[in-house]
Design a protein around this motif. Sequence first.
Motif, mmCIF file in Angstrom:
data_model
loop_
_atom_site.group_PDB
_atom_site.id
_atom_site.type_symbol
_atom_site.label_atom_id
_atom_site.label_comp_id
_atom_site.label_asym_id
_atom_site.label_seq_id
_atom_site.Cartn_x
_atom_site.Cartn_y
_atom_site.Cartn_z
ATOM 1 N N GLY A 187 0.798 -1.217 0.000
ATOM 2 C CA GLY A 187 0.000 0.000 0.000
ATOM 3 C C GLY A 187 0.829 1.265 0.000
ATOM 4 N N SER A 188 2.148 1.143 -0.161
ATOM 5 C CA SER A 188 2.966 2.342 -0.163
ATOM 6 C C SER A 188 4.200 2.116 -1.021
ATOM 7 N N THR A 189 4.774 3.223 -1.507
ATOM 8 C CA THR A 189 6.037 3.084 -2.227
ATOM 9 C C THR A 189 7.201 3.598 -1.382
ATOM 10 N N ARG A 190 6.911 4.072 -0.171
ATOM 11 C CA ARG A 190 7.994 4.611 0.657
ATOM 12 C C ARG A 190 8.711 3.495 1.398
ATOM 13 N N PHE A 191 10.034 3.600 1.460
ATOM 14 C CA PHE A 191 10.829 2.512 2.038
ATOM 15 C C PHE A 191 10.470 2.263 3.499
ATOM 16 N N MET B 34 8.970 -4.055 -28.826
ATOM 17 C CA MET B 34 7.528 -3.938 -28.564
ATOM 18 C C MET B 34 7.127 -4.793 -27.365
ATOM 19 N N SER B 35 7.739 -5.963 -27.243
ATOM 20 C CA SER B 35 7.418 -6.837 -26.111
ATOM 21 C C SER B 35 7.816 -6.192 -24.791
ATOM 22 N N VAL B 36 8.957 -5.481 -24.808
ATOM 23 C CA VAL B 36 9.367 -4.774 -23.591
ATOM 24 C C VAL B 36 8.340 -3.707 -23.231
ATOM 25 N N GLU B 37 7.865 -2.980 -24.256
ATOM 26 C CA GLU B 37 6.836 -1.960 -24.008
ATOM 27 C C GLU B 37 5.572 -2.586 -23.422
ATOM 28 N N LEU B 38 5.257 -3.791 -23.921
ATOM 29 C CA LEU B 38 4.085 -4.504 -23.414
ATOM 30 C C LEU B 38 4.255 -4.796 -21.916
ATOM 31 N N MET B 39 5.486 -5.184 -21.522
ATOM 32 C CA MET B 39 5.750 -5.464 -20.110
ATOM 33 C C MET B 39 5.551 -4.201 -19.277
ATOM 34 N N LEU B 40 6.057 -3.064 -19.792
ATOM 35 C CA LEU B 40 5.907 -1.814 -19.046
ATOM 36 C C LEU B 40 4.435 -1.453 -18.893
ATOM 37 N N ASN B 41 3.657 -1.671 -19.966
ATOM 38 C CA ASN B 41 2.244 -1.317 -19.888
ATOM 39 C C ASN B 41 1.454 -2.272 -19.008
ATOM 40 N N ALA B 42 1.908 -3.519 -18.929
ATOM 41 C CA ALA B 42 1.299 -4.446 -17.978
ATOM 42 C C ALA B 42 1.449 -3.890 -16.566
ATOM 43 N N CYS B 43 2.650 -3.337 -16.275
ATOM 44 C CA CYS B 43 2.877 -2.725 -14.967
ATOM 45 C C CYS B 43 1.924 -1.548 -14.764
ATOM 46 N N ASN B 44 1.719 -0.753 -15.831
ATOM 47 C CA ASN B 44 0.836 0.405 -15.709
ATOM 48 C C ASN B 44 -0.579 -0.009 -15.332
ATOM 49 N N VAL B 45 -1.088 -1.047 -16.007
ATOM 50 C CA VAL B 45 -2.438 -1.528 -15.704
ATOM 51 C C VAL B 45 -2.523 -1.919 -14.228
ATOM 52 N N ALA B 46 -1.538 -2.691 -13.767
ATOM 53 C CA ALA B 46 -1.574 -3.133 -12.378
ATOM 54 C C ALA B 46 -1.470 -1.949 -11.423
ATOM 55 N N LEU B 47 -0.633 -0.958 -11.772
ATOM 56 C CA LEU B 47 -0.454 0.203 -10.890
ATOM 57 C C LEU B 47 -1.761 0.968 -10.727
ATOM 58 N N VAL B 48 -2.464 1.197 -11.846
ATOM 59 C CA VAL B 48 -3.730 1.942 -11.767
ATOM 60 C C VAL B 48 -4.756 1.143 -10.970
ATOM 61 N N ALA B 49 -4.803 -0.181 -11.230
ATOM 62 C CA ALA B 49 -5.773 -1.009 -10.511
ATOM 63 C C ALA B 49 -5.488 -1.001 -9.011
ATOM 64 N N PHE B 50 -4.224 -1.143 -8.643
ATOM 65 C CA PHE B 50 -3.858 -1.112 -7.222
ATOM 66 C C PHE B 50 -4.196 0.246 -6.613
ATOM 67 N N GLY B 51 -3.891 1.306 -7.357
ATOM 68 C CA GLY B 51 -4.145 2.646 -6.843
ATOM 69 C C GLY B 51 -5.624 2.854 -6.561
ATOM 70 N N ARG B 52 -6.465 2.375 -7.482
ATOM 71 C CA ARG B 52 -7.915 2.495 -7.315
ATOM 72 C C ARG B 52 -8.374 1.673 -6.106
ATOM 73 N N HIS B 53 -7.828 0.468 -6.002
ATOM 74 C CA HIS B 53 -8.220 -0.424 -4.912
ATOM 75 C C HIS B 53 -7.811 0.158 -3.554
ATOM 76 N N LEU B 54 -6.614 0.729 -3.496
ATOM 77 C CA LEU B 54 -6.101 1.269 -2.236
ATOM 78 C C LEU B 54 -6.612 2.680 -1.979
ATOM 79 N N ASP B 55 -7.317 3.243 -2.990
ATOM 80 C CA ASP B 55 -7.783 4.613 -2.901
ATOM 81 C C ASP B 55 -6.637 5.576 -2.639
#
Lengths: 483, 101
Positions: A187-191, B34-55
Amino acid sequence: MQVPLPSIDLFAVSPLIAMTVTASVLLLITIFAPRVRGAVYPLVTLAGLLVTLGFVLALLAREPVVTFSGSWRADQFSQYFGVTVLLAAMLAVLISDSWLRLHQVSQVEYYAVLVCSTAGMIVSASAYDLMTLFLGIELMSVPTYVLTGFAKHRRESNEGAMKYFLLGAFSSAILLYGMTWTYGVTGSTRFDQIASFAAQGGAARPAVLLAMLLMVAGLGFKVAAVPFHQWTPDAYQGAPTVVTAFMSVAVKAGAFAALVRLLTQALPGMLDDWRPILIVISILTMLIGNLAAIAQTDVKRMLAYSSIGHTGFMLVGLAMWSRDNTLGASSVLFYALAYVFMNLGAFGVLAWMENHGGGTTLEHMDGLFARAPAAGLALGIFLLGLMGFPLTIGLPAKVFVFLSAVRAGHTWLAVLGFLISAVAAVYYLRVLARLFAYEPRYALASPRQPLMVLGLAICATATVVFGLLFVPLLDFAERAVGS
Amino acid sequence: MSPPLEWYLIFSALLFSIGVVGVLVRRHVLIIFMSVELMLNACNVALVAFGRHLDSLTGQNFVVFVITVAAAEAAVGLGIILALARHKDTVDVSEMDILKQ
């Protein structure tokens, strides 16, 4: 939604500001004074790096501060690595000058990119947040892809840059996926917040473990640890030798700064999980790096494999870290600084020979001491240092790593490391024998390269002087780890 | 009603795996990239989803930086590919073998 402004401490990021200004000034000079010739660019770069070093030393006297919403931590640790990478960058500027002139390569881009990469290393060492860490690692890596391909006219250089770029980008993506999961689970990116979450453990433990594995793999690429080392020999051999000299020491220091900070400050609660992984990686790295080096006939490629081997020794120190055994981490810091002088110097002498029309194969080493006594002696000192010979800085560096293993109760690992470094001495001694005992085979031209001679002299002097006076350096490293 | 977090994470993991497999098995430089870019964008999807979930905004924040970094990487990478293609008329990594011994 109200977003409060974070606390901002500009003094804490002053090294970064100074480097940004340096890189911008370099680029502006070409726009407004395109006819400038002579030693202007290296001197401006050196001046900028010296100012940065001044800020870093001024920050040393301060208490540790965490600023910019907890994403930046300026403490003794970040300043230690700041000093290390700035020394590497300044020495790289000194030894690069004559190569750039002889090949009429564009100087200004070279120095600007070098300064950017060094700034990235400082960010990696000061990051206290996964986001800042990712940006630092990328700011460090992307310019080195450019530097590797800087000899545009040589196909080896292009090919080395391509392989380095593809695997580097691949490893960054793996690192990022690990960071994503760390954020999602903790839930955080801070170390500090990750550390307090990881200490609790509980049901989320497997996910944190997966994230940690991904991050260790991603940073393992950057430090060239087995099994993530395949790019190293090709990139190091393909890159211009002066670039190899810089990136073999500085990128390793920057990536180790990130690895040490991440494992000892964000994930100390998972010590029991990462220690066995690092022990296995370090043993493989020491073995494969040093054994493959024995089989090489080109000294540049041999030193590339030996640099993998040195990563293995440093990983032993990191694996032995615990709250009661901080020597584990401080031996890594000491090694990183010692490695700057020895390895940058060794590649520097190879670059010196290339500038004189020589080559880097074993035959080209024949009788270098008879042909050019100073260069032969310097290369001899650097190789003895890398071997871990007494009276050079290489010996205390290795001894502290092995001592930390003994203190952690893993005496067998210290013995194994000692045996491997004895085997590694074979290939250093083979070059040394050719340097001093063989008849000279190739003639050398003699262009003037005053800055390079100065740089190599500094490296050689430091290798010997700190080999005797290593205690203050170790004290500095100990303070850095304790801060 | 939005889909649960797990769906996004499975989608992101699939994207990431496709990227990893692409990097490991394909030989064309641009496809690897292109495959590397796909990996980076996979991270983006997960980051947004986590951010929404954690509010929390940190996830979206991170994505902005990742996109910037990916753009910088693409600029440098395409430059390197171009320099190499000028020397040798190929983009096949298995033909890049002069450094192997």
